[in-house]
Motif scaffolding. Structure first.
Motif, mmCIF file in Angstrom:
data_model
loop_
_atom_site.group_PDB
_atom_site.id
_atom_site.type_symbol
_atom_site.label_atom_id
_atom_site.label_comp_id
_atom_site.label_asym_id
_atom_site.label_seq_id
_atom_site.Cartn_x
_atom_site.Cartn_y
_atom_site.Cartn_z
ATOM 1 N N SER A 151 12.609 -1.581 -9.343
ATOM 2 C CA SER A 151 11.967 -2.573 -8.467
ATOM 3 C C SER A 151 10.463 -2.382 -8.423
ATOM 4 O O SER A 151 9.974 -1.265 -8.572
ATOM 5 C CB SER A 151 12.469 -2.418 -7.027
ATOM 6 O OG SER A 151 13.856 -2.401 -6.991
ATOM 7 N N ALA A 152 9.763 -3.464 -8.167
ATOM 8 C CA ALA A 152 8.313 -3.363 -7.964
ATOM 9 C C ALA A 152 8.055 -2.563 -6.685
ATOM 10 O O ALA A 152 8.601 -2.878 -5.634
ATOM 11 C CB ALA A 152 7.709 -4.752 -7.835
ATOM 12 N N CYS A 153 7.242 -1.552 -6.814
ATOM 13 C CA CYS A 153 6.933 -0.673 -5.672
ATOM 14 C C CYS A 153 6.269 -1.469 -4.559
ATOM 15 O O CYS A 153 6.461 -1.228 -3.368
ATOM 16 C CB CYS A 153 5.999 0.456 -6.108
ATOM 17 S SG CYS A 153 6.394 1.135 -7.731
ATOM 18 N N MET A 154 5.462 -2.435 -4.993
ATOM 19 C CA MET A 154 4.687 -3.275 -4.090
ATOM 20 C C MET A 154 5.556 -3.982 -3.042
ATOM 21 O O MET A 154 5.106 -4.216 -1.927
ATOM 22 C CB MET A 154 3.986 -4.308 -4.970
ATOM 23 C CG MET A 154 3.064 -5.244 -4.290
ATOM 24 S SD MET A 154 2.200 -6.219 -5.547
ATOM 25 C CE MET A 154 3.336 -7.587 -5.725
ATOM 26 N N SER A 155 6.810 -4.305 -3.427
ATOM 27 C CA SER A 155 7.636 -5.092 -2.511
ATOM 28 C C SER A 155 7.960 -4.316 -1.231
ATOM 29 O O SER A 155 8.229 -4.922 -0.204
ATOM 30 C CB SER A 155 8.911 -5.573 -3.200
ATOM 31 O OG SER A 155 9.653 -4.483 -3.675
ATOM 32 N N CYS A 156 7.941 -3.006 -1.287
ATOM 33 C CA CYS A 156 8.166 -2.226 -0.052
ATOM 34 C C CYS A 156 6.913 -1.499 0.427
ATOM 35 O O CYS A 156 6.708 -1.353 1.618
ATOM 36 C CB CYS A 156 9.275 -1.207 -0.258
ATOM 37 S SG CYS A 156 10.908 -1.946 -0.431
ATOM 38 N N HIS A 157 6.116 -1.010 -0.519
ATOM 39 C CA HIS A 157 4.951 -0.207 -0.102
ATOM 40 C C HIS A 157 3.683 -1.050 0.073
ATOM 41 O O HIS A 157 2.635 -0.508 0.422
ATOM 42 C CB HIS A 157 4.714 0.938 -1.088
ATOM 43 C CG HIS A 157 5.839 1.941 -1.093
ATOM 44 N ND1 HIS A 157 6.042 2.829 -0.057
ATOM 45 C CD2 HIS A 157 6.840 2.174 -1.976
ATOM 46 C CE1 HIS A 157 7.112 3.576 -0.323
ATOM 47 N NE2 HIS A 157 7.617 3.191 -1.469
ATOM 48 N N GLY A 158 3.784 -2.356 -0.177
ATOM 49 C CA GLY A 158 2.637 -3.249 0.037
ATOM 50 C C GLY A 158 1.730 -3.316 -1.176
ATOM 51 O O GLY A 158 1.653 -2.365 -1.947
ATOM 52 N N PRO A 159 1.035 -4.453 -1.335
ATOM 53 C CA PRO A 159 0.193 -4.659 -2.521
ATOM 54 C C PRO A 159 -0.893 -3.606 -2.676
ATOM 55 O O PRO A 159 -1.261 -3.245 -3.801
ATOM 56 C CB PRO A 159 -0.423 -6.039 -2.305
ATOM 57 C CG PRO A 159 -0.007 -6.507 -0.967
ATOM 58 C CD PRO A 159 1.076 -5.621 -0.453
ATOM 59 N N SER A 160 -1.421 -3.085 -1.587
ATOM 60 C CA SER A 160 -2.460 -2.063 -1.728
ATOM 61 C C SER A 160 -1.952 -0.688 -1.309
ATOM 62 O O SER A 160 -2.733 0.220 -1.065
ATOM 63 C CB SER A 160 -3.696 -2.455 -0.915
ATOM 64 O OG SER A 160 -3.332 -2.649 0.429
ATOM 65 N N GLY A 161 -0.613 -0.543 -1.229
ATOM 66 C CA GLY A 161 -0.036 0.776 -0.972
ATOM 67 C C GLY A 161 -0.140 1.230 0.469
ATOM 68 O O GLY A 161 0.111 2.392 0.787
ATOM 69 N N GLN A 162 -0.483 0.309 1.357
ATOM 70 C CA GLN A 162 -0.692 0.684 2.767
ATOM 71 C C GLN A 162 0.623 0.865 3.521
ATOM 72 O O GLN A 162 0.630 1.358 4.647
ATOM 73 C CB GLN A 162 -1.570 -0.357 3.481
ATOM 74 C CG GLN A 162 -0.874 -1.657 3.861
ATOM 75 C CD GLN A 162 -0.680 -2.637 2.684
ATOM 76 O OE1 GLN A 162 -0.812 -2.283 1.517
ATOM 77 N NE2 GLN A 162 -0.333 -3.870 3.008
#
Ligand code: HEC
Ligand code: HEC
Length: 221
Positions: A151-162
């Motif tokens: 899975s795209a990490c962004m979908s849970c950790h947010g587009p800027s990793g916040q």
């Protein structure tokens, strides 16, 4: 429940993923959110947390920015996640010999106080050094891997990793060495306090993907 389901469905969706994997991951997340660990939080006290943090500073840094890359920075990490990790070290759900000793004397209120204090500190992020590795990491972080159903990490950790409170931690600006060690631990099943969310994802990642994405996240602001 009607409000939660559609929102999580969107969050857990990654481009190019097959429906089955998407659905089982979505269900795992929804189940976890609904069953909930930890429950309602007592309010933490910032000043008390600052005083109690004296025991932590040698490793996690004076302002929660650790100097040794094997020790995570805690500055700016979300409060709920910090409390959960401290509880998990204490219950043994997350295993680490150093942290087990550190949390042994802590009560719930101490954890809440420490979490409020560290969450309020400012994380220092240094620019990523290796652009090529960062680019490979960025592709995975944003788009996942359709072939291996990561899975795209962004979908849970947010587009800027916040991160997305209360469950999905901040991953931006974290030491690459630490993030890599956690992903390898999830992959090997050695860190298993994640209700199988990260273990399932990391299991499908190659070691070079892990290295690249950890490097990318360390430079994210
Ligand atoms: C001797 C060094 C040391 C000290 C002192 C220490 N820690 Fe840690 N801490 C670590 C290490 C190493 C890890 C990573 C453990 C792992 O690999 O799972 C860690 C992990 C953590 C995490 C998890 C962070 C994350 O991103 O998941 C939290 C929260 C934490 N420590 C809080 C504290 C607090 C609060 C104190 C003081 C009461 C403290 N630590 C004292 C070494 C230390
Ligand atoms: C479906 C949601 C979801 C997706 C997608 C996801 N994560 Fe996570 N991740 C989590 C959760 C939940 C945790 C915290 C588990 C816990 O409570 O200990 C976590 C924890 C982590 C941690 C440990 C953070 C720390 O401070 O110790 C890292 C590193 C991480 N994820 C990286 C990634 C990467 C890289 C990807 C993409 C390949 C990814 N995650 C995709 C939900 C997700």
């Amino acid at each position: 429940m009607g409000g939660i389901l559609p929102r999580i469905g969107v969050m857990a969706r990654a481009p190019g993923e097959k429906n089955m994997a998407k659905r089982s991951l979505t269900l795992a997340v929804v189940f976890w959110l609904l069953t909930g660990v930890g429950g309602v939080h007592a309010a933490g006290d910032m000043e008390a947390g600052k005083a109690k943090s004296a025991a932590c500073l040698a490793c996690h840094g004076a302002d929660g920015n650790s100097i040794n890359p094997e020790w995570p920075s805690l500055a700016g990490q979300m409060q709920e996640y910090l409390v959960k990790q401290l509880q998990d070290f204490k219950s043994g759900a997350r295993k680490n010999a150093i942290m087990a000793g550190m949390v042994a004397p802590l009560l719930q209120q101490d954890m809440e106080d420490l979490a409020v204090y560290f969450a309020s500190q400012v994380l220092k992020v240094s620019a990523s050094a290796d652009m090529e590795k960062a680019q490979e990491g960025q592709r995975l972080y944003r788009g996942g891997n359709a072939q291996t159903l990561v899975s795209a990490c962004m979908s849970c950790h947010g587009p800027s990793g916040q991160g997305i409170p209360p469950r999905f931690p901040r991953v931006s600006g974290q030491h690459a060495v630490y993030s890599e060690s956690q992903l390898l631990a999830f992959k090997a099943g050695k860190r298993s306090n994640d209700n199988e969310i990260m273990t399932r994802i990391a299991f499908r990642m190659s070691e070079s993907e892990i290295k690249a994405v950890a490097h990318y996240m360390s430079g994210l602001k």
